[in-house]
Design an enzyme around this catalytic site. Structure first.
Site, PDB file in Angstrom:
ATOM      1  N   THR A 158       0.878  -1.189   0.000  1.00 49.53           N
ATOM      2  CA  THR A 158       0.000   0.000   0.000  1.00 49.53           C
ATOM      3  C   THR A 158       0.910   1.232   0.000  1.00 49.53           C
ATOM      4  OG1 THR A 158      -0.218  -0.149   2.413  1.00 49.53           O
ATOM      5  CG2 THR A 158      -1.973  -1.115   1.093  1.00 49.53           C
ATOM      6  N   LYS A 184       4.136  -6.834   4.073  1.00 50.79           N
ATOM      7  CA  LYS A 184       3.830  -5.466   3.663  1.00 50.79           C
ATOM      8  C   LYS A 184       3.542  -4.677   4.934  1.00 50.79           C
ATOM      9  CE  LYS A 184       0.381  -3.430   3.308  1.00 50.79           C
ATOM     10  NZ  LYS A 184      -0.385  -2.468   4.212  1.00 50.79           N
ATOM     11  N   THR A 195       0.721  -7.212  13.386  1.00 49.80           N
ATOM     12  CA  THR A 195       0.885  -5.832  12.938  1.00 49.80           C
ATOM     13  C   THR A 195       1.317  -5.680  11.500  1.00 49.80           C
ATOM     14  OG1 THR A 195       1.667  -5.404  15.146  1.00 49.80           O
ATOM     15  CG2 THR A 195       1.781  -3.601  13.618  1.00 49.80           C
ATOM     16  N   GLU A 285       6.470   4.926   7.248  1.00 50.33           N
ATOM     17  CA  GLU A 285       6.050   6.090   6.446  1.00 50.33           C
ATOM     18  C   GLU A 285       6.914   7.309   6.779  1.00 50.33           C
ATOM     19  OE1 GLU A 285       1.426   4.833   5.601  1.00 50.33           O
ATOM     20  OE2 GLU A 285       1.912   6.010   7.365  1.00 50.33           O
ATOM     21  N   ASN A 408       0.174  11.006   5.582  1.00 49.16           N
ATOM     22  CA  ASN A 408      -1.069  10.653   6.260  1.00 49.16           C
ATOM     23  C   ASN A 408      -2.089  11.776   6.334  1.00 49.16           C
ATOM     24  OD1 ASN A 408      -0.783   7.825   7.041  1.00 49.16           O
ATOM     25  ND2 ASN A 408       1.108   8.590   7.969  1.00 49.16           N
ATOM     26  N   SER A 413      -6.039   6.141   3.603  1.00 50.53           N
ATOM     27  CA  SER A 413      -5.524   4.767   3.554  1.00 50.53           C
ATOM     28  C   SER A 413      -6.240   3.866   4.533  1.00 50.53           C
ATOM     29  CB  SER A 413      -4.031   4.758   3.855  1.00 50.53           C
ATOM     30  OG  SER A 413      -3.784   5.264   5.142  1.00 50.53           O
TER      31      SER A 413
END
Lengths: 413, 413
Positions: A158, A184, A195, A285, A408, A413
């Site tokens: 993603t 992922k 997680t 991220e 974010n 997402s």
């Protein structure tokens, strides 16, 4: 899938050998993304033993519910994973989507639905149109091949900036067995079970209860010791499959996790799980730095881990690392807020090999230059000795950057 | 003290009336900042009753230790607060600094050291040179005046972008009493006691045990219900002083917090504490939005508050608000990870008055436009109904922006 690859990405990928007994295919079903694959089918030629650990979220996704229901059956014939939509908080529609997908996959693979496992990752709360990929599963089952691990890892990304794969080998009964895994994850990463999504397959012949024991033990110091942002996903899924194909070489089925013949396999599996978990952190991220936090001298190992996670989840520690600031006062703060027993005046703190604090105050030999040099590295090690007992743990996280906020603040997402 | 004032700052400041029995002075001692005041002295003309709540950090600052030791004595004659250095994790040097400050303040005010209260805020781990301000306390004691609240609030600021003051009045025995308060705080803000520095003074005549009971109860729905970044300070201090000057007007001393004569005072105090606490959130580092999170229908009030804080501390929820994205899936995630009992299929979520999710899935009448309009406001209200019981709570936080990362990636605070 970002256009900019994390600076902490692996410099090269391992050659992933085929694992006897499993084949894979990917497809572009257009669930959310354009011009990329978003569905993965893993097909087991014969029933594989299966183990799984899942999010402890009280609001798990429909696929997590589905897998939990099937797991006691202990046998897998197929796995379907999609990216772009998490099928989480989708009510009865979510359950209908998992039922349709399982039905289509079972038909494509010639098995029953309880031998199918499902995972979905992406936006939460949007109904998933499962007809989009259930229609392609039949073709995928036919075209699936054994040499497809990197492509498989790509199809489930993603916000990941690189695919995550790892491979290890071990011997059981003198027979070579292989363990391959993909994962992922980049955000909504906090340890409270698995997680993120990860699928590991071995050709070893190991019974499901033994496999489950290995996996449940292995997740503690790996996936459950990493955090990107303290946010636990609704979709965390880590599964381990054993095709048993090594039986053809004379490997006798292992029934118990306590069997000494598993020693080498256990070590290889644990190492692979840690490898995949750290790849997730390195793709956190917006991450520009990897942070390894080791806590020693705590009351016990559990306390050490909770202190470590308190440090790892502190926005002030993570932004200091982003700013290459050797701000050990914030580490003190995070130890103090952890709730665990600590004695301020026994604390010692290191950045890399540089001791910055000891006996409850700044190290008498403190060198700002030496501490700052540590902070300029890509990988920053922080060690805290609590000075009270023998408990220890290591956890891993990444820094908190403006890019995390940008990613974010924009991405549904 | 930032050059840019938070867009959520109060549009105007209240006129702060003097509180009989307390005088104040500030000075620029050059502890860290240039060209600004950094020391505050509060002087009580007569011994004031005192109450305090402090950080639950296991690594508290030296001034917190000092205040805790003095509090059982129950009487205050002076308060010294400095900004620029927290005197935290400073070992024996920190203790020596508090001792020197208390000695200087006691000499200046003609009292004993156990009647002095201290607080420090700023960088952690740097030794504090207390001679810098202990030398000016004598002059400050002489020049202290009663009309100095806004200046007092300015002297204790660190990354705050505006001073925080509030005032209320109440009647006890038909006598008018005043409550004035100041606070500082913008980062390292998470509720686990007082979470920042705040000093509240009234001229009411209330005994110390009653005062403590009022404060301990009042902190729950105010300072302990706000969070900026989930990081609990080593220096959290909230103190309440009662000079008793209203006795001159005929107010009879209140000995017990259960005394019905305190009803109006309690309401005014609670309202003032909430006012100050919300001013702290509105000045959260980098904040552009204020978020009020109300949880209803939880198992009990404690569970509601823990769910609320799980939402309020989620980086993914906070970045979504920063991006004006009505991403309620992340609210579901945060409810799920809270550890509290929840039933996904009974959850309902509102942004402002717009119900976005109900019965475990997106609201059938969901309007992206309506939800997005709510997100564009400065103040965003999120409500979650868990659908299980009668527990409820409201907590407040701010959004997580790139500016938070910038402020904390650069500032050794």
């Amino acid at each position: 899938m970002s256009s900019t690859v994390s600076p902490l990405a692996p410099k090269s990928y391992p050659t992933m050998p085929p694992v006897r007994g499993v084949r894979m295919a990917t497809a572009a079903a257009g669930i959310k993304y354009k011009n990329r694959t978003d569905v993965l089918l893993m097909a087991f030629d014969k029933p594989a033993a299966v183990a799984g650990v899942f999010t402890r979220s009280k609001c798990p996704s429909a696929p997590v519910d589905f897998c939990r229901e099937n797991l006691p059956h202990g046998v897998a014939r197929g796995v379907v994973v999609n990216s772009g939509n998490a099928n989480a908080f989708t009510g009865m529609k979510g359950k209908a989507a998992t039922a349709l997908t399982a039905k289509s996959a079972a038909a494509a693979l010639g098995c029953v639905e309880k031998e199918i496992y499902l995972a979905s990752t992406g936006v939460i709360g949007e109904p998933l149109d499962a007809t989009k990929f259930s229609g392609v599963l039949g073709e995928m089952a036919k075209s699936a091949t054994g040499d497809f691990w990197l492509e498989a890892a790509k199809a489930i990304m993603t916000t990941d900036t690189y695919p995550k794969v790892a491979t290890r080998t071990a011997k059981i009964d003198g027979v070579n067995v292989t363990i391959n895994g993909i994962a992922k994850g980049a955000g909504m990463i906090a340890p409270d079970m698995a997680t993120m999504l990860s699928f590991v397959v071995t050709d070893a012949d190991i019974a499901a209860p033994a496999l489950q024991a290995l996996l449940s033990a292995g997740v503690g110091p790996s996936f459950n010791s990493v955090t990107v942002d303290s946010d636990t996903s609704t979709s965390d899924t880590l599964m381990l499959f054993a095709t048993g194909a090594a039986a053809a070489d004379g490997q006798v089925r292992v029934e118990s996790a306590d069997d000494v013949r598993l020693d080498g396999f256990r070590a290889a599996l644990d190492d692979l799980l840690k490898d995949l978990a750290l790849q997730v952190v390195r793709d956190g991220e917006g991450a520009r730095k990897m942070i390894a936090i080791t806590v020693t001298g705590a009351e016990n190992d559990g306390a050490a881990k909770r202190i470590g996670l308190s440090i790892a989840n502190s926005p002030l520690v993570k932004t200091a690392v982003a700013g290459e600031d050797a701000n050990w006062g914030r580490v003190v703060m995070a130890v103090g807020k952890s709730g665990e027993v600590a004695d301020r005046d026994r604390l010692a703190i290191w950045f890399g090999d540089v001791r910055v604090a000891v006996n409850g105050e700044r190290d008498p030999g403190y060198s700002e230059a030496a501490a700052s040099a540590v902070m300029k590295e890509d990988d920053v090690a922080i060690r805290v000795d609590v000075g009270l007992g023998n408990g220890q743990a290591t956890v891993w996280t990444c820094d908190l950057t403006k890019e995390y906020v940008a990613i974010n603040g924009d991405y549904r997402s």
